[in-house]
Design an enzyme around this catalytic site. Structure first.
Site, PDB file in Angstrom:
ATOM      1  N   HIS A  17       0.635  -1.095   0.201  1.00 12.06           N
ATOM      2  CA  HIS A  17       0.425  -0.387   0.072  1.00 12.06           C
ATOM      3  C   HIS A  17       0.704   1.403   0.043  1.00 12.06           C
ATOM      4  CE1 HIS A  17      -3.665  -1.826   0.327  1.00 12.06           C
ATOM      5  NE2 HIS A  17      -3.697  -2.744   1.480  1.00 12.06           N
ATOM      6  N   PRO A  18       0.734   2.794  -0.264  1.00 12.06           N
ATOM      7  CA  PRO A  18       1.470   3.496  -0.959  1.00 12.06           C
ATOM      8  C   PRO A  18       1.091   4.217   0.516  1.00 12.06           C
ATOM      9  CG  PRO A  18      -0.606   3.624  -1.740  1.00 12.06           C
ATOM     10  CD  PRO A  18      -0.625   2.811  -1.768  1.00 12.06           C
ATOM     11  N   GLU A  45      -9.559   5.242  -3.394  1.00 14.89           N
ATOM     12  CA  GLU A  45      -9.604   5.087  -2.315  1.00 14.89           C
ATOM     13  C   GLU A  45      -9.621   6.210  -1.530  1.00 14.89           C
ATOM     14  OE1 GLU A  45      -9.210   0.002  -2.758  1.00 14.89           O
ATOM     15  OE2 GLU A  45      -7.770   0.996  -1.937  1.00 14.89           O
ATOM     16  N   PHE A  61       1.099   3.057   7.855  1.00 18.57           N
ATOM     17  CA  PHE A  61       0.032   3.282   9.028  1.00 18.57           C
ATOM     18  C   PHE A  61      -1.304   2.542   7.592  1.00 18.57           C
ATOM     19  CE2 PHE A  61      -3.667   5.098   9.227  1.00 18.57           C
ATOM     20  CZ  PHE A  61      -4.141   5.362  10.289  1.00 18.57           C
ATOM     21  N   ALA A  68      -9.671   3.615   4.064  1.00 20.58           N
ATOM     22  CA  ALA A  68     -10.421   4.807   3.931  1.00 20.58           C
ATOM     23  C   ALA A  68     -10.839   5.066   2.725  1.00 20.58           C
ATOM     24  CB  ALA A  68      -8.058   5.869   3.026  1.00 20.58           C
TER      25      ALA A  68
END
Length: 336
Positions: A59-60, A82, A113, A117
């Site tokens: 994930h970014p 998202e 983290f 979102a």
């Protein structure tokens, strides 16, 4: 009607190679519901800790727009969608704060983290990040795994919709919340030992998120000589671990004190986190020390130490122990 997907499709939903392999092996699926059920079983029962961390790493960082040149373009496209509300509601200032907290989070926990979102503003995400930052690693690992499952389920819905929009499915939104937590709890006790060994954690099986919103012991400094917060003062918290009961004669025994945490007071004079956020604080004797000599170079006190006792009947209470300071006097009290 059977719908077949390949490993690359499932990798777009979850970055764990093991997850994608197991999903591909479990298919083809006759319905979205069947795929969702299989995904939960695979994620919580068959993917190990390395697979979880691999998925997190795909994930970014929240607040950053993923590059379309990433290994999986579909995943990058979905990540961008998202985070669209978060990016649309963020100012340059809030993006900078979000970036800083993301960096601190990764330094503490070792992974990015992770939160589902979709539909969340940047302020909501930042608030969640700050709240979760004080968690123990094992608690945060559980939460991150649940958030990954939410993201995976949302993406499976998109995957099925994109492949055949005519395929009816009985649910419009994947299950989240208590159902996911229940799924995790079923296998948590069996897996906690392996997770702990991998991350050098204790095998504490109490995974519940604490009900407190702040550490059980806090402090702040007020410089009463100028009527302003004492900023930039070094603070440490220790617990008496020496033999026998603490008394005047042995209170200065350095070997008896164990350091629990250290911080520096902020612009409001408040210390940072000296303890984790836990429901119960062990009873015993504690000492908060302040490097007042560095703050008031012309003052009378090179440092100030405050010793207090938490009794067995008080372990669920909060203890705020502030310091009211001037160059030639200081006082304290138990606050709220």
């Amino acid at each position: 009607m059977e719908l077949g997907f390949g490993e690359r499709d499932f990798t777009a939903c979850c970055g764990s190679k093991k997850f994608a392999e197991e999903m591909s092996r479990a298919g083809p699926f006759t319905s979205l519901e069947q795929a969702l059920e299989a995904s939960r079983d695979i994620w919580f029962n068959k993917v190990d800790i390395n697979g979880w961390l691999e998925a997190f790493a795909a994930h970014p960082q929240i607040g950053e727009t993923p590059s379309v040149n990433e290994k999986n373009e579909t995943s990058a496209k979905w990540s961008k969608g998202e985070q669209s509300i978060a990016l649309a509601t963020a100012s340059n200032c809030s993006l900078q704060e979000l970036s800083e907290w993301n960096s601190w989070y990764k330094q503490k926990f070792g992974f990015v983290f992770l939160t589902c979102a979709s539909g969340k503003s940047s302020a909501e995400i930042l608030g969640e990040l700050k709240k979760r930052f004080s968690n123990r690693l094992i608690v945060e690992l559980e939460i991150a795994a649940q958030e990954q499952m939410k993201i995976t389920e949302l993406r499976l819905v998109k995957l099925f919709d994109a492949r055949d929009s005519r395929t009816p499915h009985a649910i419009n939104q994947p299950p989240t919340g208590s159902m996911l937590k229940q799924d995790f709890r079923v296998v948590a006790d069996e897996r906690i030992g392996r997770i702990g060994a991998h991350l050098s954690l204790s095998t504490d099986k109490t995974l519940a998120v604490p009900s407190r919103t702040r550490p059980p012991i806090t402090t702040h400094v007020l410089d009463v000589s100028v009527g302003r917060p004492g900023v930039g003062i070094e603070v440490s918290l220790e617990k008496w671990e020496g033999s026998g009961s603490l008394g005047f004669s042995n209170a200065q025994n350095v070997d008896g004190w164990s350091l629990l945490g250290a911080s520096v007071t902020d612009s409001d004079g408040r210390s940072g986190r000296l303890l984790p956020v836990v429901d119960r604080v062990p009873n015993g004797y504690y000492r908060i020390s302040f490097n007042t000599g560095k703050y008031l170079k012309a003052g009378f006190f090179p440092y100030v130490s405050i010793v207090f006792e938490i009794k067995e009947t008080q372990v669920l209470e909060h203890f705020h122990v502030p310091l009211l300071l001037s160059p030639y006097s200081f006082s304290t009290y138990r606050g709220s």
